[in-house]
Design a protein around this motif. Sequence first.
Motif, PDB file in Angstrom:
ATOM      1  N   SER A 119       6.446  14.676   2.448  1.00 11.73           N
ATOM      2  CA  SER A 119       5.307  14.706   3.358  1.00 11.73           C
ATOM      3  C   SER A 119       4.038  14.271   2.628  1.00 11.73           C
ATOM      4  O   SER A 119       3.763  14.727   1.515  1.00 11.73           O
ATOM      5  CB  SER A 119       5.130  16.114   3.933  1.00 11.73           C
ATOM      6  N   GLY A 120       3.273  13.407   3.254  1.00  9.63           N
ATOM      7  CA  GLY A 120       2.066  12.847   2.636  1.00  9.63           C
ATOM      8  C   GLY A 120       2.235  11.421   2.192  1.00  9.63           C
ATOM      9  O   GLY A 120       1.247  10.720   1.932  1.00  9.63           O
ATOM     10  N   ASP A 121       3.479  10.943   2.086  1.00 10.36           N
ATOM     11  CA  ASP A 121       3.708   9.546   1.720  1.00 10.36           C
ATOM     12  C   ASP A 121       3.224   8.628   2.837  1.00 10.36           C
ATOM     13  O   ASP A 121       3.335   8.953   4.028  1.00 10.36           O
ATOM     14  CB  ASP A 121       5.200   9.296   1.475  1.00 10.36           C
ATOM     15  N   THR A 122       2.731   7.456   2.459  1.00  9.15           N
ATOM     16  CA  THR A 122       2.343   6.430   3.437  1.00  9.15           C
ATOM     17  C   THR A 122       2.714   5.059   2.890  1.00  9.15           C
ATOM     18  O   THR A 122       2.803   4.857   1.682  1.00  9.15           O
ATOM     19  CB  THR A 122       0.832   6.449   3.730  1.00  9.15           C
ATOM     20  N   PHE A 123       2.934   4.128   3.789  1.00 10.02           N
ATOM     21  CA  PHE A 123       3.088   2.729   3.400  1.00 10.02           C
ATOM     22  C   PHE A 123       2.842   1.854   4.620  1.00 10.02           C
ATOM     23  O   PHE A 123       2.929   2.312   5.765  1.00 10.02           O
ATOM     24  CB  PHE A 123       4.458   2.435   2.784  1.00 10.02           C
ATOM     25  N   THR A 124       2.495   0.618   4.340  1.00 11.11           N
ATOM     26  CA  THR A 124       2.262  -0.365   5.406  1.00 11.11           C
ATOM     27  C   THR A 124       3.402  -1.364   5.415  1.00 11.11           C
ATOM     28  O   THR A 124       3.784  -1.886   4.363  1.00 11.11           O
ATOM     29  CB  THR A 124       0.933  -1.103   5.198  1.00 11.11           C
ATOM     30  N   ASN A 161       0.815  -1.227   0.000  1.00 11.11           N
ATOM     31  CA  ASN A 161       0.000   0.000   0.000  1.00 11.11           C
ATOM     32  C   ASN A 161       0.846   1.273   0.000  1.00 11.11           C
ATOM     33  O   ASN A 161       0.465   2.273   0.600  1.00 11.11           O
ATOM     34  CB  ASN A 161      -0.934   0.041   1.216  1.00 11.11           C
ATOM     35  N   ALA A 162       2.002   1.230  -0.618  1.00 13.52           N
ATOM     36  CA  ALA A 162       2.846   2.423  -0.639  1.00 13.52           C
ATOM     37  C   ALA A 162       2.231   3.473  -1.564  1.00 13.52           C
ATOM     38  O   ALA A 162       1.856   3.182  -2.696  1.00 13.52           O
ATOM     39  CB  ALA A 162       4.252   2.069  -1.109  1.00 13.52           C
ATOM     40  N   THR A 163       2.100   4.717  -1.053  1.00 14.35           N
ATOM     41  CA  THR A 163       1.604   5.813  -1.870  1.00 14.35           C
ATOM     42  C   THR A 163       2.661   6.907  -1.909  1.00 14.35           C
ATOM     43  O   THR A 163       3.419   7.089  -0.960  1.00 14.35           O
ATOM     44  CB  THR A 163       0.308   6.384  -1.288  1.00 14.35           C
ATOM     45  N   PHE A 165       3.145   3.465   8.256  1.00 10.28           N
ATOM     46  CA  PHE A 165       4.040   4.618   8.329  1.00 10.28           C
ATOM     47  C   PHE A 165       3.398   5.802   7.607  1.00 10.28           C
ATOM     48  O   PHE A 165       2.875   5.650   6.499  1.00 10.28           O
ATOM     49  CB  PHE A 165       5.389   4.300   7.676  1.00 10.28           C
ATOM     50  N   VAL A 166       3.460   6.958   8.240  1.00 15.04           N
ATOM     51  CA  VAL A 166       2.934   8.192   7.651  1.00 15.04           C
ATOM     52  C   VAL A 166       4.039   9.241   7.699  1.00 15.04           C
ATOM     53  O   VAL A 166       4.626   9.492   8.760  1.00 15.04           O
ATOM     54  CB  VAL A 166       1.700   8.697   8.412  1.00 15.04           C
ATOM     55  N   VAL A 167       4.324   9.844   6.546  1.00 11.94           N
ATOM     56  CA  VAL A 167       5.287  10.949   6.492  1.00 11.94           C
ATOM     57  C   VAL A 167       4.495  12.246   6.604  1.00 11.94           C
ATOM     58  O   VAL A 167       3.613  12.519   5.790  1.00 11.94           O
ATOM     59  CB  VAL A 167       6.101  10.918   5.190  1.00 11.94           C
ATOM     60  N   SER A 168       4.795  13.014   7.641  1.00  8.32           N
ATOM     61  CA  SER A 168       4.029  14.235   7.864  1.00  8.32           C
ATOM     62  C   SER A 168       4.871  15.258   8.608  1.00  8.32           C
ATOM     63  O   SER A 168       5.574  14.927   9.572  1.00  8.32           O
ATOM     64  CB  SER A 168       2.767  13.921   8.672  1.00  8.32           C
ATOM     65  N   ASN A 169       4.810  16.513   8.155  1.00  7.12           N
ATOM     66  CA  ASN A 169       5.490  17.583   8.869  1.00  7.12           C
ATOM     67  C   ASN A 169       4.811  17.877  10.196  1.00  7.12           C
ATOM     68  O   ASN A 169       5.427  18.357  11.144  1.00  7.12           O
ATOM     69  CB  ASN A 169       5.507  18.856   8.016  1.00  7.12           C
TER      70      ASN A 169
END
Length: 919
Positions: free
Chosen positions: A893-898, A869-871, A913-917
């Motif tokens: 920022s905004g990327d996600t993956f499981t 589910n990587a975005t 995992f969530v990439v966020s400022n």
Amino acid sequence: MNKKITSTALATLMIAGSTSFSAFASMDIGTVVIGTKAFDLSYANDPVNAADISAAITAGGAVYIKDFNGKWVDNVSGATVNASVIPAVTYKNATGTTNYGVADTNTTTSTAATSSTASVTSASTFKVVFNGTVADTSKVVFTTKRGTTAIDMAVTWNASKTEAILTYASNLPVDSYTVNVVNNAVDFGTSTLAITQQKVAKISIIGDTLAVDPTSVSTAGVMVPGEGFVSYKVFDQYGVDITDSSLASSSNINWNSSIGETKAVNGLITIKSYSAITLLTQYTTAIITAIDSDSSLNASSTLKVSLSQGTIGNITLNTLTNADGKVLTQGDSVSKFYLDYTATDVSGNDTKSKRLLDKGLLDSDTSDADVINLYLSNPSLISAKLVEDPNDSSKAVIEVTPLENASTIYADTPIIITAMTKSGKSSSVTVTLKKATTLDSLAISLPSNQVAVGDTDVEVPYKAYDQAGKALTKYSEIVGSSITNSITNSNTILSATTGLQFTKNADGTLKITIDKIKAGTSVYQIVTKTGKNSMITVKAQDAGIPDALSIDTTSIKQYMQKDAIQKLDFGADAGGLSIKDQYGRAIDLTKSNIINGDKYSVRTSLAGVTGGVLNNYSTTTGVPFEEAYNGNQIAIHASKLGAQTVKFTVYKTAGATGITTATDITKSITFTVVDDSDIIDFQSATIGTLYAKSATTDGYAVDMPDIFGKLSSGTLVALADASVANRAVSNSSFKILNGKVYANTIADGTTAKGTISSSLYINGEVNTITTALNSSSVEPSATSVGVSVTAVNDKQGGVAGGTLAGSTTGVTISGDTITATPIAMQSLMNRSIYKFDENIPTNHGNVCFYALDQYGTKGSNLSFSKITNATGSPRTYAVDSATGILTSNGVVSGDTFTLTVVAPSGATKTVKFVVSNAQ
């Protein structure tokens, strides 16, 4: 109309009416049968029974008389008849009534066995026949000997308990044997038997017609005449079928035919034309001969040659079976289903021969060269193939299998299976392919606990049912076979509201969560592909914030020896502190101390200035122990005798400004430093089972057990380290190294016991206390998988791979969601997310996974990891399954993956995992 029963034969018998007779298993001699009634002579001659006899005569029926030789005589013709013509009758004599079945058999009584006789029935079996019925077979003892050596033979009885079969594990050696039978301590006799060399005694060619396979054409375009087939059997001197044995092989029996080359294998004779241009059907007859080379026994048979080409005369399809009682269900390509059938060769003999059926049935799919495919009304759903019997490769079974990639069916579907012979016969049967277990309804419910803004991974209760009303819990049954969270790949769920997460637990069950609770009211909905709709409305409370401080006084000793030190924090290593929010929910600070972007910790202060406890204690390295948060501890130091109240206060460091202030959340505990003379006894903490392997890594060791003093009241006292003068293990199965306890290597499959002896020097006296030790050689196996997260920037430093700027907080974890700033996420790249490699700590980043084994240590390795589910395209997140090293071609920022990690035992952990400022 029968003659009157005053014939000469009857009169002769009646004259002897006063003679007595012995009872046998059949009716006595002198018995008269009239229809379905029977009488002995004494009964018939007694005038008292005249009415009974007259009634039988009036009722009519055939009349038979049993003469003095025990033979039955027809009263009309005077001819002797077989006992089989005697009907079932009710027999009367002076003692009462007895029922006899047809053919003069006693159905009421049975004769007790008094003797036995044994005979050879095969090369490995003896049969013991009793002259009557054995009342209790458990009391019968069979003693079989070869000379003087006893032989163990298995015993099986017939239903009427008149015969027993003794079976040896293999063929008995050629020799003389004795079989003695004792029934309930009564000797029933001994039989002497001889096992002779097993030999071919009879060769039978089964059938009167030679079946001929149709002519074919080779790949080179050359005509290939069809072969001829007929069945045969070979028997030994005991009448046992030995067709498949080595005695009946072609090396022992020489087969010949008048029309072609002959070969006989596993009960099937195959004849190949002598000429490549001569068809066997050109002959009208075929003579087949067989000669046994050992005994010179021979057999010969003249067969008609079938004019029509084909090896199977007829076939009938019966019922579908499964050894486990399962039903034919779509998608079940693992279970074995077999279609029972009855087939005959061209001579009309039953056959299961794989070769005959292969040659005699039409194939619906000639592209599948290895097997014969039967005809199907819907070949896209199942297959029906003629394959080798798993228990006998010379025989054939019809295997029916649902196709794995078949199109979905929405109802139970009937399918017609048809077998067609090359001779023009056919048989069909209808089987039902059941619709696979499919999600029909999925009802979600409101979370069982209070939810607040910012809560993550909030579990949503649910109830799921299939089309038959059966409850479903497995991820694969509800979401489908997809291993991702993407509902668009689901086989069963049509749609779901954004924010609902579908994950698979370690046991394969489904877990539904809301990824993050939003402010206000949110509606979540799930619609199944069957059109069933479920909806919940979640109203979020204000975001959870620290509201109360809890201190576990069971883990904190409020009485201390002078110079004792107790450490407190939020982790499992020391423990004691817990913060709860305004809803009474515990806030997990063991993974991160960042709550809603602010950093929280607990600090201490002293009430008054004369107490015996110092909170701001520094070790020799100068590290302060006055503040507790994840990874940091408070140290309570007993500096002098007396009581002192310590106030614990929750502090907040604002994420936006970095300003630290005390909150009004406090808790006070009074500590008392006692005199050594007050300590009258001691107690040791316990140690769990250790893994028995000599090692110096934390994976296989535990800290030294805590030793406590005891007051007269039984209250435990925290002791100073200096009071423990020495520690020693009782035997070589254990060792102490660098302040930890290890279990040395022991033999596989064994355990060891021992003790730690702790010598205490207190109040001028030496005291000794022991701690039990246990070890096991069983290899560690992960029982669960954990994840550890360290905040990358806590205002005191930077991070490997880059310096964090401003007020970013790096990495935080809430539930099973890890949030990281872009630079913090970048710092995790090209490093392992596995904490251990061969049980040695790796150079991992601030996020690492580890396996917890049955010994309670973080010493087990991980075996597999996968990102799904990587975005964030075109950025690509990946993980090396072997090393656990994360890689990416960029972080935004905004990327996600499981990420899912798996231990060798199968224990798993899935984290988003969530990439966020924003932290």
